[in-house]
Design an enzyme around this catalytic site. Structure first.
Site, mmCIF file in Angstrom:
data_model
loop_
_atom_site.group_PDB
_atom_site.id
_atom_site.type_symbol
_atom_site.label_atom_id
_atom_site.label_comp_id
_atom_site.label_asym_id
_atom_site.label_seq_id
_atom_site.Cartn_x
_atom_site.Cartn_y
_atom_site.Cartn_z
ATOM 1 N N ASN A 7 0.873 -1.054 0.002
ATOM 2 C CA ASN A 7 -0.136 -0.041 -0.036
ATOM 3 C C ASN A 7 0.980 1.299 0.041
ATOM 4 O O ASN A 7 1.468 1.543 1.160
ATOM 5 C CB ASN A 7 -0.847 -0.149 1.131
ATOM 6 C CG ASN A 7 -1.708 1.231 1.464
ATOM 7 O OD1 ASN A 7 -1.553 2.217 0.833
ATOM 8 N ND2 ASN A 7 -3.102 1.130 1.609
ATOM 9 N N GLU A 34 -3.973 2.153 -2.908
ATOM 10 C CA GLU A 34 -3.954 3.447 -2.321
ATOM 11 C C GLU A 34 -3.185 4.302 -3.511
ATOM 12 O O GLU A 34 -2.495 4.853 -3.038
ATOM 13 C CB GLU A 34 -3.896 3.676 -1.136
ATOM 14 C CG GLU A 34 -4.889 3.414 -0.058
ATOM 15 C CD GLU A 34 -4.981 4.000 1.146
ATOM 16 O OE1 GLU A 34 -5.432 5.219 1.240
ATOM 17 O OE2 GLU A 34 -4.310 3.946 2.219
ATOM 18 N N ASP A 145 -4.044 -4.948 0.730
ATOM 19 C CA ASP A 145 -4.320 -4.285 2.157
ATOM 20 C C ASP A 145 -5.559 -4.968 2.606
ATOM 21 O O ASP A 145 -6.519 -4.295 2.128
ATOM 22 C CB ASP A 145 -3.958 -2.965 1.959
ATOM 23 C CG ASP A 145 -4.610 -2.256 3.267
ATOM 24 O OD1 ASP A 145 -4.742 -2.713 4.019
ATOM 25 O OD2 ASP A 145 -4.484 -0.975 3.293
ATOM 26 N N ASN A 147 -6.576 -4.993 5.449
ATOM 27 C CA ASN A 147 -7.198 -4.164 6.548
ATOM 28 C C ASN A 147 -7.758 -5.003 7.874
ATOM 29 O O ASN A 147 -8.670 -4.469 8.548
ATOM 30 C CB ASN A 147 -8.348 -3.172 6.102
ATOM 31 C CG ASN A 147 -7.543 -1.866 5.889
ATOM 32 O OD1 ASN A 147 -6.863 -1.547 6.443
ATOM 33 N ND2 ASN A 147 -8.143 -1.094 4.962
ATOM 34 N N ASP A 216 -1.550 -6.469 6.240
ATOM 35 C CA ASP A 216 -1.381 -6.621 4.459
ATOM 36 C C ASP A 216 -0.943 -8.127 4.509
ATOM 37 O O ASP A 216 0.057 -8.411 5.377
ATOM 38 C CB ASP A 216 -0.148 -5.680 4.079
ATOM 39 C CG ASP A 216 -0.646 -4.257 4.244
ATOM 40 O OD1 ASP A 216 -1.016 -3.600 3.309
ATOM 41 O OD2 ASP A 216 -0.418 -3.684 5.284
ATOM 42 N N ASP A 245 2.721 4.596 5.252
ATOM 43 C CA ASP A 245 2.532 4.236 6.384
ATOM 44 C C ASP A 245 2.558 2.501 6.510
ATOM 45 O O ASP A 245 2.711 1.806 7.551
ATOM 46 C CB ASP A 245 1.597 4.651 7.258
ATOM 47 C CG ASP A 245 0.240 4.762 6.299
ATOM 48 O OD1 ASP A 245 0.320 4.382 5.080
ATOM 49 O OD2 ASP A 245 -0.809 5.156 6.947
ATOM 50 N N HIS A 246 2.507 1.883 5.418
ATOM 51 C CA HIS A 246 2.587 0.549 5.088
ATOM 52 C C HIS A 246 4.010 0.066 4.479
ATOM 53 O O HIS A 246 4.784 0.609 3.734
ATOM 54 C CB HIS A 246 1.585 0.082 4.155
ATOM 55 C CG HIS A 246 0.113 0.334 4.582
ATOM 56 N ND1 HIS A 246 -0.638 -0.783 4.930
ATOM 57 C CD2 HIS A 246 -0.504 1.450 4.467
ATOM 58 C CE1 HIS A 246 -1.826 -0.416 4.946
ATOM 59 N NE2 HIS A 246 -1.777 0.884 4.845
#
Length: 254
Positions: A7, A34, A145, A147, A216, A245-246
């Site tokens: 991501n 994303e 991802d 989530n 993920d 951030d991933h």
DNA sequence: ATGGCGCGCGCAGCGCGA
């Protein structure tokens, strides 16, 4: 064949990181989420120059997925069939005989919200599709991802996160339903160190403190499981300036 | 850990993510 998911949290902002990571990690297939990029603005030339073909479906500001591959991408499919939804969360393609499903699962905001209900509905649609698709495509890899942190060991502080978004019991149950279709979590095919995560909040130095979640994932069909020789999380991109951030997750297949 | 970050949009500050 090395397959990966990442991501990137805006492809435009992260393009230099992506190109460096492709050169360093050398994945054969890279699933991105994303991208937040409309198709007309997709950086086709830069990706091609790096040695990759790409299929993608994106939109402005939110969501967006892409599959990059060094070999031709065929049988490209957008969205979950029979799930009336178009926020650019799903793209699938076949590469070297392996069916690749790239997913960006809904965030869910918080239990009880409309977005949470949508997340659980989306997972029902995904599970039905996977069940049917696995029969047609035995060499199936699901990356993305998702989530959801499936187990307590996938959360830095399970007590703190119990009942919270990404680690509520209905979400974990939805994740188990996906696994019940017959796919396996590639990361858990191997002994792994403790506290292995793929996402850390930008705030409060969460990465430096190890406050993360493993949300993920790479899931493999029974035909691919014996071919998998490794699955790891690549922390290098998360250590850079202005990171996503991933972190990427990578699996090696024979 | 929880205000605290980072993104897009668009030009201020909000919606959203996780």
């Amino acid at each position: 064949m090395k397959i990966a998911t990442w991501n990137v949290n805006s492809l435009r902002v992260r393009l230099p990181h992506l190109l460096d990571w492709l050169a360093a990690a050398q994945p054969d297939v890279a699933c991105l989420q994303e991208t937040k990029t409309e198709d007309a603005n997709f950086p086709v030339a830069e990706i091609q120059a790096a040695g990759y073909q790409a299929v993608y479906c994106g939109q402005k500001s939110y969501n967006g997925v892409a599959i990059l591959a060094r070999s031709p991408l065929t049988e490209v499919q957008h969205g979950i069939p029979d799930f009336p939804d178009d926020p650019k969360r799903v793209i699938a393609a076949t590469v070297n005989g392996v069916r690749i499903l790239n997913l960006y699962a809904p965030n869910g905001q918080e239990p009880g919200s409309d977005k949470y209900a949508y997340k659980l509905r989306w997972y029902q649609g995904l599970t039905s599709w996977l069940r049917a698709h696995l029969h047609q495509q035995p060499h199936l890899a699901v990356l993305g991802d998702l989530n959801i942190a499936p187990e307590p060991r996938d959360v830095h502080n399970p007590k703190r996160w119990e009942g919270k978004i990404h680690f509520s019991e209905p979400e974990r149950a939805a994740f188990r339903e996906v696994l019940n279709v017959g796919v396996k979590d590639a990361f858990r095919l191997f002994d792994q160190p403790e506290k292995q995560f793929t996402w850390w909040d930008y705030r409060l130095k969460a990465f430096e403190r190890g406050w993360g979640l493993r949300i993920d994932h790479i899931l493999l069909s029974p035909a691919l499981v014996p071919k998998c020789t490794a699955c790891t999380i690549d922390l290098e991109p998360r250590k850079r300036e202005r990171p996503s951030d991933h972190a990427p997750v990578v699996a090696n297949l024979n």
